[in-house]
Scaffold this active site. Structure first.
Site, PDB file in Angstrom:
ATOM      1  N   GLY A 476       0.819  -1.202   0.000  1.00  0.00           N
ATOM      2  CA  GLY A 476       0.000   0.000   0.000  1.00  0.00           C
ATOM      3  C   GLY A 476       0.856   1.255   0.000  1.00  0.00           C
ATOM      4  N   ILE A 623      13.015  12.695  -1.949  1.00  0.00           N
ATOM      5  CA  ILE A 623      11.665  12.133  -1.930  1.00  0.00           C
ATOM      6  C   ILE A 623      11.368  11.606  -3.336  1.00  0.00           C
ATOM      7  CG2 ILE A 623       9.225  12.617  -1.520  1.00  0.00           C
ATOM      8  CD1 ILE A 623      11.080  12.651   0.994  1.00  0.00           C
ATOM      9  N   GLU A 699       7.750   5.479   8.341  1.00  0.00           N
ATOM     10  CA  GLU A 699       7.589   5.441   9.796  1.00  0.00           C
ATOM     11  C   GLU A 699       7.859   6.788  10.456  1.00  0.00           C
ATOM     12  OE1 GLU A 699       8.352   0.720  10.449  1.00  0.00           O
ATOM     13  OE2 GLU A 699      10.059   2.016  10.791  1.00  0.00           O
TER      14      GLU A 699
END
Lengths: 739, 316
Positions: A476, A623, A699
């Protein structure tokens, strides 16, 4: 490819595909219901029978006997496999409790039988006819009571940032005694359930002595080796396939009972069998984040310089289990000459405690960052300023070890500006908006950046299509898309020329998904394979590999430009490689940082808490896909808000189980709980992390957020709750007069 | 789920007769609660009598100026009904505070009255529960009880009625209209519809075997601000920790019932005269004799403060 030197300029830096906000390439399959999840693999096992797992109704003891006579007579029943029929199955990677076999019951809802029938309903109905005779034994189920007998944890324990049980620098006790301003507070965090959308599920089919499991698992490499061991088969006789995984959060890092029982049941039934753990089984049959009792002591000078800091944590687990490593971030986050971190582990007979999203940091920062808020108030300092004063560019416990990049201060300052932090009234309980008490809170975020060896295979065919194969999983998170972006960037083709195949144990072994290492590690593996493929393409087309530029579907050098596809005109080109991270990666501390800001409103009458807005500012290297990275961070923020406000597996300390074992009883946040979320990524690249120069964010979003919510509640109400989750019953007696 | 037989009767009287004559039979309407319970073998009917085709799905004005709500009117439709929205706001708000849009589309008026407790021990068939299995004991008494009853419980059971709609109907003085196997109709005041657990917690209501709810009657509207305040651990899709259904005037006078605190919607009419004096004066009487567990004692303070919020809203 060995990653043994700082990454230099490479084709990823072009950022033609990587770094762009990109829709998920698998999104259309998921939104149209055509992405096959494990339990829906009618395509590969159309004749699968249904297995239903029966869980133990005692928490500890032995199974004396199991009577299956009437269940075997029930309509549609094909086979029943009981734990007494089966020798104890070996444990796989990271398993603490035994999953099946033998007569010992270690925890409630441990699997004692699987009933196989033509339909799910028949299997479930027959399972109620299985009569199990237990010999119960007394167990230990209450962490608070067991904490007194908890043992210090000796060594490197637990998944997460790693680290030893007790670590000392300087003389904490003396420095704390001398500090003019001190805090000594104890806190509690709750047992939490992963509560992922897709339950643990597997379809198993035997072909002679070979078994294939279509399953839901984060770590195919671990699962493959584990199942071979558990089923006593050579690895080449076991295949796992998990192209789509509906969430894991650490609950599917390892093999669980669904996979073992599907394999055993399929053998017994002589045909494919599918097994999903029902929602009520998930809390007690699988794993959870263990509750903790933590104590933090901080001593500082009047100007807010930390001189002494101690963080201790006690959690519980089954024998052979690990502690929740809640003190780890305290070794890294703030300066201070005298330090102590320590963990204790109590023996409990509750279900297995194990990794859940940001193990260690999630409950650890939930406490440390409240303690920092409390200390800032004692010092009369703004909590942001207190953190900035104690920032460090070296690991405080190892002053020779520098952070590769650490812009925590940049995150804090940008957050202050964007969130409007200056509007916060430092005196709590002062801001009223109608029926609501309004407060602002913040916390720092920290999560270490682990890396894992990761392999991939890349193919180029005559049509110019690039196909990537790796056993990496997409739980996901967006793995499909960032892997496609990486291959497209490396090979100079548009995204729609890349096909990504994941999750098959026949593919090269990847990092898998966990510990926020998956995105950086798995794309670095794809990078390595693409470097090799570029070399063979260059050779085929007569280019010098170092000069060749792969761009716009062509290979160019000097004034020559040849279509990429031409390299495969005579046959497909295939390259495979693995990125490996050696000691070089440990020469600097590679971590991710962030700052959370939260505004809450607390109903002045009822003490209901609603989050009005939250902002995370993240410094986490390059990113790769800002769109899916944002989803990861906001998802973490929601999950951490759940931990702050409502999520708790309610322990029945008399009977030894989690009583609220469904999604009506175990509440997670709904949309209406959080009105607005925003994420900002600092523009960073970290050449120490990998050739991708990226780090994890999966996380980071959950790390620290619970404390930011707790601190906002304090700012709103003046009530400090040191016991998560902060449900209204813990506030109501201390709420101010409403009228 | 155990195998069961199924029939669709032609009339309410036939339905009542079918359940009365068939051992272990139950009515099924929306099925939003019963089917879940059957899957877990908490309910194990041998025969289902489907009442969905019986009509009973209209909302009609009564001669007394009230409403007659058919047993099969769906929660969504009832909450959206113009007369309900205009004259019985507390009911519309209670309905919309419950479940989710999908469930409300399916759930019926009668079925909602009959939904069963959400006590975790009722839901776990390995645990002792007198409501599920009479005589087996009550694990909740010394177990996880944060959600459970603070008043009206017994040594046998501390379950709560989990619904919202019934709490609003209690403050509206609704009556439940039924038909029995012989075709005889009767009406049951909502106050007497749900039972306290006593020593027979397996019985949630005073319906006789085979007795079928055909309608809920609302008396003519009561003036005042209609409030349904539901307090829970998250903003939607959760059962009430405490709820307040109230119809209040500007001076605070009016009527109030509480949800989430007992085996039935909890209302003490005698205390209502003190509403103008404030919440505490009322809840001290309403909850006199409460026996909370250490985990749910907070509900007493919460009930007082939630009523305080309602009074504040009415006075504004």
């Amino acid at each position: 490819m060995k990653f043994d030197t700082q990454a230099g300029p490479n084709p990823i830096d072009r950022l033609k595909v990587v770094g762009h906000a990109t829709d998920r390439i698998d999104g259309k399959y998921k939104t149209t219901g055509t992405a096959p999840y494990a339990y829906e693999r009618h395509d590969v096992a159309p004749d699968a029978a249904y297995g239903y797992v029966l869980g133990s109704s005692i928490a500890k003891g032995r199974v004396r006997s199991i009577d299956t006579a009437s269940a075997r007579q029930a309509p549609g029943v094909i086979a029943i496999v009981t734990t007494l029929d089966t020798p104890r199955v070996e444990r796989g990677v990271m398993n603490v409790a035994y999953l099946f076999g033998g007569d010992v019951i270690q925890h409630y809802h441990q699997a004692v039988a699987v009933v196989v029938a033509e339909t799910f309903e028949q299997a479930r109905a027959a399972s109620f006819l299985v009569k199990v005779d237990y010999a119960p034994e007394a167990g230990v189920f209450d962490l608070a009571a067991a904490a007194k007998d908890a043992e210090p944890v000796p060594a490197d324990s637990g998944e997460g940032s790693g680290g030893s049980g007790e670590e000392r620098v300087g003389d904490f006790e003396a420095a704390f005694a001398q500090a003019p301003v001190t805090l000594d507070a104890s806190y509690r965090t709750a047992d939490e359930s992963h509560a992922m959308m897709e339950p643990h599920a597997t379809v198993a089919a035997w072909d002679g002595e070979k078994v294939t499991l279509w399953t839901s698992n984060q770590m195919i490499g671990w699962g493959h080796g584990s199942l071979a061991k558990m089923l006593n088969l050579p690895k080449d006789k076991v295949r796992l396939d998990a192209p789509y995984v509906g969430g894991g959060f650490g609950g599917k890092l390892f093999v669980r009972a669904d996979a073992v029982l599907a394999a055993l049941a399929a053998k017994a039934a002589g045909r494919p069998v599918k097994v999903a753990l029902t929602r009520p089984l998930i809390a007690n049959n699988t794993t959870h984040r263990p509750a903790t009792i933590q104590r933090v002591r901080i001593g500082a000078t009047q100007d807010g310089t930390i001189t002494a800091i101690a963080h201790e944590s006690t959690s519980g687990n089954l024998p052979d289990g690990d502690p929740e490593t809640a003190v780890n971030q305290t070794k890294f986050l703030y300066a201070g000459k005298n330090r102590l971190t320590a963990m204790k582990l109590a023996r409990l007979d509750l279900p297995e405690g194990n990794a859940m999203r940001a193990p260690g940091e999630a409950p650890g920062l939930a406490v440390l960052e409240v303690a920092m808020d409390e200390m800032a108030e004692k010092l009369g300092l703004d909590p942001v300023e207190f953190r900035i004063r104690n920032d460090t560019q070296v690991v405080p416990t190892k002053p020779d070890l520098r952070f590769s990049q650490r812009d925590l201060v940049g995150c804090l300052k940008l957050g202050v500006e964007r969130f409007g932090w200056a509007k916060r009234n430092p005196k709590p309980g002062q801001v009223r908006d109608g029926q609501w008490l309004v407060g602002l809170g913040m916390a720092a975020a920290f999560r270490d950046n682990m890396v894992m060896k990761s392999g991939a295979r890349v193919r180029l065919d005559a049509s110019g299509t690039v196909t990537v194969e790796t056993d990496m999983t997409d739980i996901g998170t967006g793995s499909y898309t960032i892997i496609a972006q990486t291959a497209a960037e490396m090979m100079g083709v548009p995204l729609n020329r890349v096909v990504v195949r994941l999750g098959d144990s026949d593919f090269p072994v990847s990092s898998g998904s966990g510990g926020q290492f998956g995105a950086n590690s798995s794309t670095a593996g794809v990078y390595a394979a693409c470097v090799k493929l570029r070399e063979s393409i260059a050779q085929k087309l007569g280019f010098n590999a170092t000069d060749a530029v792969f761009e716009d579907g062509e290979v160019r050098a000097g004034n020559r430009a040849i279509p990429l596809a031409q390299a495969a005109a005579e046959g497909e080109l295939v390259a495979e490689d693995t990125i490996e991270f050696g000691d070089f990666s440990k020469t600097q501390q590679v971590s991710t940082f962030g700052a959370h800001f939260v505004e809450v409103a607390v109903d002045v009458y009822t003490a209901e808490v609603r989050v009005r807005r939250m902002l995370a500012v993240c410094a986490a290297g390059r990113i790769l896909n800002p769109k899916s990275a944002r989803s990861q961070v906001i998802g973490g923020m929601v999950m951490g808000t759940g931990a702050a406000l409502m999520e708790e597996l309610a322990v029945d300390t008399k009977r030894g189980f989690f009583a609220n074992h469904d999604l009506a009883g175990y509440e997670v946040p709904v949309h209406a709980d959080i009105q607005h979320q925003e994420v900002i990524f600092l523009d960073e690249t970290d050449p120490m992390s990998s050739p991708m120069k990226a780090k994890g964010v999966g996380e980071l979003g959950i790390s620290g957020i619970a404390a930011a919510v707790a601190n906002a509640i304090y700012n709103a109400t003046g009530i400090r709750v040191r016991d998560y989750p902060i449900t209204l019953d813990k506030l109501i007696d201390r709420m101010p007069d409403a009228a | 789920m155990k195998s069961f037989t199924y029939e669709r009767p032609g009339s309410p009287a036939e339905a009542a007769a079918a359940v009365a004559r068939t051992p272990e039979a139950k009515f099924i309407a929306g099925g939003t609660n019963l089917l879940d319970l059957m899957k877990l073998q908490i309910e194990t009917p041998r025969h289902l009598v489907d009442v969905n085709g019986l009509g009973l799905d209209t909302v009609e004005p009564t001669e007394e100026g009230g409403l007659r709500i058919g047993a099969l009117v769906r929660n969504t439709d009832l909450a959206a009904h113009p007369r309900v929205r205009t004259d019985y706001g507390v009911l519309a708000r209670a309905l919309l505070a419950g479940a989710s849009g999908q469930l409300r589309n399916k759930a019926t008026t009668a079925g909602n009255l009959l939904q069963r407790t959400r006590c975790p021990y009722f839901y776990d068939t390995a645990q002792a529960c007198n409501k599920r299995q009479p005589g087996s004991g009550c694990s909740a008494l010394d177990g996880v009880s944060r959600q459970l009853a603070v008043i009206g419980g017994s040594e046998a059971c501390i379950a709560t009625h989990p619904g919202d709609m019934a709490v609003a109907m209690r403050v509206l003085d609704a009556t439940v209209e039924t038909i029995d196997a012989a075709g005889a109709a009767r009406t049951i005041p909502i106050a007497e519809f749900h039972r306290l657990p006593g020593d027979e917690p397996s019985r949630d209501t005073n319906l006789e075997p085979g007795e079928l709810i055909t309608a809920v009657m609302l008396p003519k509207p009561v003036a005042g601000t209609h409030i349904y305040r539901k307090v829970r651990d998250r903003a939607s899709y959760a059962y009430a920790l405490v709820s307040v259904a109230a119809i209040l005037g500007k001076d605070g006078s009016g009527h109030v019932a509480f949800g989430g605190v007992a085996h039935k919607p909890w209302r003490v009419e005698a205390a209502e005269t003190d509403l103008p004096k404030g919440a505490k004066a009322v809840t001290e009487q309403v909850f006199a004799g409460a026996k909370p567990t250490h985990e749910n004692a907070y509900k007493l303070k919460l009930a007082e403060r939630t009523l305080g919020a309602a009074l504040n809203q009415a006075r504004a």
